[in-house]
Design an enzyme around this catalytic site. Structure first.
Site, PDB file in Angstrom:
ATOM      1  N   LYS A  48     -54.144 -50.051  29.135  1.00  0.00           N
ATOM      2  CA  LYS A  48     -54.368 -48.741  29.665  1.00  0.00           C
ATOM      3  C   LYS A  48     -55.821 -48.551  29.682  1.00  0.00           C
ATOM      4  O   LYS A  48     -56.302 -48.335  28.475  1.00  0.00           O
ATOM      5  CB  LYS A  48     -53.446 -47.781  29.039  1.00  0.00           C
ATOM      6  N   ASP A  94     -59.326 -42.795  26.070  1.00  0.00           N
ATOM      7  CA  ASP A  94     -58.193 -43.065  26.459  1.00  0.00           C
ATOM      8  C   ASP A  94     -58.082 -44.439  27.310  1.00  0.00           C
ATOM      9  O   ASP A  94     -57.165 -44.872  27.823  1.00  0.00           O
ATOM     10  CB  ASP A  94     -57.824 -42.044  27.747  1.00  0.00           C
ATOM     11  N   GLU A 121     -50.698 -39.990  33.512  1.00  0.00           N
ATOM     12  CA  GLU A 121     -51.079 -40.985  34.490  1.00  0.00           C
ATOM     13  C   GLU A 121     -51.072 -42.275  33.885  1.00  0.00           C
ATOM     14  O   GLU A 121     -50.997 -43.208  34.642  1.00  0.00           O
ATOM     15  CB  GLU A 121     -52.708 -40.551  34.651  1.00  0.00           C
ATOM     16  N   ARG A 150     -48.842 -44.190  32.650  1.00  0.00           N
ATOM     17  CA  ARG A 150     -47.525 -44.917  32.887  1.00  0.00           C
ATOM     18  C   ARG A 150     -47.675 -45.284  34.414  1.00  0.00           C
ATOM     19  O   ARG A 150     -47.215 -46.224  34.956  1.00  0.00           O
ATOM     20  CB  ARG A 150     -46.319 -44.088  32.599  1.00  0.00           C
ATOM     21  N   LYS A 178     -56.182 -30.487  31.359  1.00  0.00           N
ATOM     22  CA  LYS A 178     -55.840 -30.300  30.121  1.00  0.00           C
ATOM     23  C   LYS A 178     -56.732 -29.135  29.711  1.00  0.00           C
ATOM     24  O   LYS A 178     -57.795 -28.880  30.369  1.00  0.00           O
ATOM     25  CB  LYS A 178     -56.409 -31.542  29.315  1.00  0.00           C
ATOM     26  N   ASP A 219     -59.981 -39.173  30.561  1.00  0.00           N
ATOM     27  CA  ASP A 219     -58.411 -38.480  31.252  1.00  0.00           C
ATOM     28  C   ASP A 219     -58.764 -36.777  31.152  1.00  0.00           C
ATOM     29  O   ASP A 219     -58.560 -36.479  30.197  1.00  0.00           O
ATOM     30  CB  ASP A 219     -57.330 -39.015  30.370  1.00  0.00           C
ATOM     31  N   ASP A 255     -51.257 -35.396  34.361  1.00  0.00           N
ATOM     32  CA  ASP A 255     -51.620 -35.901  33.072  1.00  0.00           C
ATOM     33  C   ASP A 255     -50.924 -36.986  32.462  1.00  0.00           C
ATOM     34  O   ASP A 255     -51.192 -37.511  31.457  1.00  0.00           O
ATOM     35  CB  ASP A 255     -51.696 -34.625  32.156  1.00  0.00           C
TER      36      ASP A 255
HETATM   37  N1  BES Z   1     -54.039 -39.978  27.473  1.00  0.00           N
HETATM   38  C1  BES Z   1     -53.044 -38.752  27.111  1.00  0.00           C
HETATM   39  C2  BES Z   1     -52.096 -38.947  25.850  1.00  0.00           C
HETATM   40  C3  BES Z   1     -52.953 -38.738  24.714  1.00  0.00           C
HETATM   41  C4  BES Z   1     -53.071 -37.091  24.209  1.00  0.00           C
HETATM   42  C5  BES Z   1     -53.527 -39.589  23.756  1.00  0.00           C
HETATM   43  C6  BES Z   1     -53.819 -36.793  23.180  1.00  0.00           C
HETATM   44  C7  BES Z   1     -54.022 -39.083  22.580  1.00  0.00           C
HETATM   45  C8  BES Z   1     -54.034 -37.739  22.336  1.00  0.00           C
HETATM   46  C9  BES Z   1     -51.847 -39.232  28.276  1.00  0.00           C
HETATM   47  O1  BES Z   1     -52.383 -39.584  29.483  1.00  0.00           O
HETATM   48  C10 BES Z   1     -51.341 -37.932  28.403  1.00  0.00           C
HETATM   49  O2  BES Z   1     -52.093 -36.696  28.923  1.00  0.00           O
HETATM   50  N2  BES Z   1     -50.089 -37.722  27.957  1.00  0.00           N
HETATM   51  C11 BES Z   1     -49.228 -36.322  28.267  1.00  0.00           C
HETATM   52  C12 BES Z   1     -47.902 -36.648  28.810  1.00  0.00           C
HETATM   53  C13 BES Z   1     -47.320 -35.400  29.269  1.00  0.00           C
HETATM   54  C14 BES Z   1     -47.849 -34.695  30.518  1.00  0.00           C
HETATM   55  C15 BES Z   1     -45.796 -35.731  29.546  1.00  0.00           C
HETATM   56  C16 BES Z   1     -49.114 -35.759  26.821  1.00  0.00           C
HETATM   57  O3  BES Z   1     -49.042 -36.483  25.901  1.00  0.00           O
HETATM   58  O4  BES Z   1     -49.331 -34.391  26.566  1.00  0.00           O
HETATM   59 ZN    ZN Z   2     -54.170 -40.590  29.387  1.00  0.00          ZN
HETATM   60 MN    MN Z   3     -53.241 -37.851  30.572  1.00  0.00          MN
END
Ligand code: BES
Ligand code: ZN
Ligand code: MN
Length: 494
Positions: free
Chosen positions: A265, A288, A349, A351, A277, A270, A347
């Site tokens: 990825k 990210d 994204e 996947r 966010k 992000d 967010d």
């Molecule tokens: N890149 C983030 C995951 C992340 C968040 C990694 C904080 C490290 C620290 C990912 O793209 C994301 O935003 N995931 C969301 C998914 C949710 C919307 C289902 C998350 O983990 O909040």
């Molecule tokens: Zn992300």
């Molecule tokens: Mn995200």
């Protein structure tokens, strides 16, 4: 840094810093035969308790009579003859911290007093190089003042001549792994305005120029449209930076030999997109792309190690931004597999990027596929920094990754991919939704990916907690899981 393997009597070693581990018994076999004055100086210091018993405590003595070394660093190694792995790490990091805090340019470390439970000399040397390079790396690319000079050379003093070739081989392998880790850390640490998808593509070309065994192909958005990568492209929709699909091929074996594949990825920033966010800590979303960075790192190590195997490395490089052209919550997109996806949260994204890469990788008929992604905040909550979250649809693959995690000290912890979790991804408007609700966020994210990986042996590594250190002056990429990936690949090469 330079690493030299050598042998010889401790008393005769000419060096600025001689480092010796001392057990609680305070017996140092290598110093038997030291002249009386020297013995007294050391014994006196130890007897007065100047060296604390706690593992990793250090004491520096200058101009010890009878020693050729200018300084002697004694490091406590504890009660047992053999160090536990954890105590070894404490001990070695104390040595490196001590040397780095001094003005030392070179040092000699005696290996004979450092034995680790159940570990070979090969393991020890490899770890000492990998960790030595880890402590030597300093980020200064975007600073006016370049990083100060650090230790330039470490000599490992082996107990006998027979060990030299083993130790030397381990040092070379350790350096190749360390160079991969450093590559990943550097890419991870670069800010999002420098490390864009285009920048990653340029770096991929530069890396491929370093070895005839490594080729790279870059696919732009136009070609992605032809490939019907509607899911990947939906993430890029809001960004002015064009997305890039990077395909590395490391060819170390016959064409007929099926490759192992790594899929990273590479979200270079992000923001969350329209599902923006919160502001606090958002800067860390430049990390990210650490999954992508680990693919670059593994390729770097591979071209140095030159194993006889084939490896494909795929990186989805893209920026996730809000704008009037961005994908909106509720939008339905069609993935390369043909499955439609309701984007409930922009967010989630990672996947959306990975699912198209995981479909694309089918064409290589891979022996195994490992994707690496900073996928979920929930993984940080579940496992924190020490372990990478692992999911797999194949028992043997999961076990191999476990073994490699332990061997490299870059550990994973398996989480379930049971069918019970799948139904949370049901959507009234598409074949699948891109989020599954608050519960078990890392697992439902892995379940989403599993819908696109049915045709091959696959593991998913969620490195959201392990890929970087958060906050403060220690903030920075760890280069994980390059150590794990390289160990796994080398084991597959036999
Ligand atoms: N890149 C983030 C995951 C992340 C968040 C990694 C904080 C490290 C620290 C990912 O793209 C994301 O935003 N995931 C969301 C998914 C949710 C919307 C289902 C998350 O983990 O909040
Ligand atoms: Zn992300
Ligand atoms: Mn995200």
């Amino acid at each position: 840094m330079k690493y030299i393997v050598s042998t010889g009597a401790l008393l005769k070693v000419k060096t600025d810093w001689l480092v010796i581990a001392v057990p609680s018994t305070q017996k140092i076999s290598g110093l038997v035969g030291l002249e009386e004055n020297g013995q007294q100086m050391i014994k006196g210091a130890l007897a007065t308790g100047d060296l604390k018993e706690e593992v990793g405590s250090t004491l520096v003595l200058r101009m010890v009579p009878g020693l050729q070394a200018k300084r002697l660093m004694l490091v406590s190694s504890g009660e047992k003859d053999q160090l536990s792995e954890k105590n070894f790490r404490t001990l070695y990091s104390a040595i490196l911290t001590g040397l780095r805090a001094s003005t030392a340019k070179s040092a000699t470390i005696s290996l004979e007093e450092i034995a680790v439970e159940g570990k070979s000399l090969d393991w020890l040397c490899k770890q000492m190089v990998v960790n030595g390079e880890y402590s030597a790396y300093q980020y200064d690319t975007t600073k006016k003042q370049p990083a100060g000079p650090v230790l330039r050379q470490i000599t490992f003093l082996a107990g006998n001549r027979k060990q030299i070739s083993t130790a030397q081989r381990a040092v070379d392998e350790g350096l190749a792994i360390a160079n991969g880790v450093t590559c990943a850390r550097q890419l991870g640490n670069l800010p999002g305005n420098i490390c864009t998808p285009g920048f990653l593509a340029k770096n991929a070309r530069a890396l491929a120029r370093k070895s005839p065994k490594l080729t790279v192909k870059i696919i732009d958005e136009k070609e992605m449209k032809l490939l019907k990568m509607g899911s990947f492209l939906s993430v890029s929709a809001g960004s002015a930076e064009p997305a890039k699909l990077i395909i590395f091929e490391y060819k170390g074996a016959a064409k007929t030999e099926k490759p192992h594949a790594l899929v990273g990825k590479g979200v270079t920033f992000d923001s969350g997109g329209i599902s923006l966010k919160p502001g606090a800590g958002m800067d860390e979303m430049k990390f990210d792309m650490c999954g992508a960075a680990s693919v670059f790192g593994a390729m770097t190590s591979l071209i140095e190690l030159a194993p006889k195997m084939n490896v494909v490395g795929i990186v989805g490089a893209v920026e996730n931004m809000p704008s009037s052209t961005a994908t909106k919550p509720g939008d339905v997109v069609t993935s390369m597999s043909g499955k439609t996806i309701e984007v409930l949260n922009t967010d989630a994204e990672g996947r959306l990027v990975l699912c198209d890469l995981l479909t694309y990788v089918e064409r290589f008929k891979p022996q195994s596929v490992i994707d690496i992604a900073t996928l979920t905040g929930a993984c940080v909550v579940a496992l924190g920094g020490p372990a990478t979250g692992m999911f797999a649809n194949d028992e043997a693959l999961a076990e191999q990754l476990n073994v490699s995690g332990e061997a490299s000290g870059d550990r994973v912890w398996r989480l379930p991919l049971w069918d019970d979790y799948q139904e949370s991804l049901n959507s009234p408007f598409a074949d699948i939704a891109n989020v599954g609700g608050r519960a078990a966020g890392s697992i439902t994210a892995a379940c989403f990916l599993s819908r696109f990986t049915e045709d091959y042996r696959w593991a998913h590594l969620d490195i959201a907690g392990s890929a970087w250190i958060s906050g403060g002056m220690k903030k920075g990429s760890t280069g994980r899981p390059v150590g794990l990936l390289v160990d796994y690949l080398l084991a597959q090469a036999g």
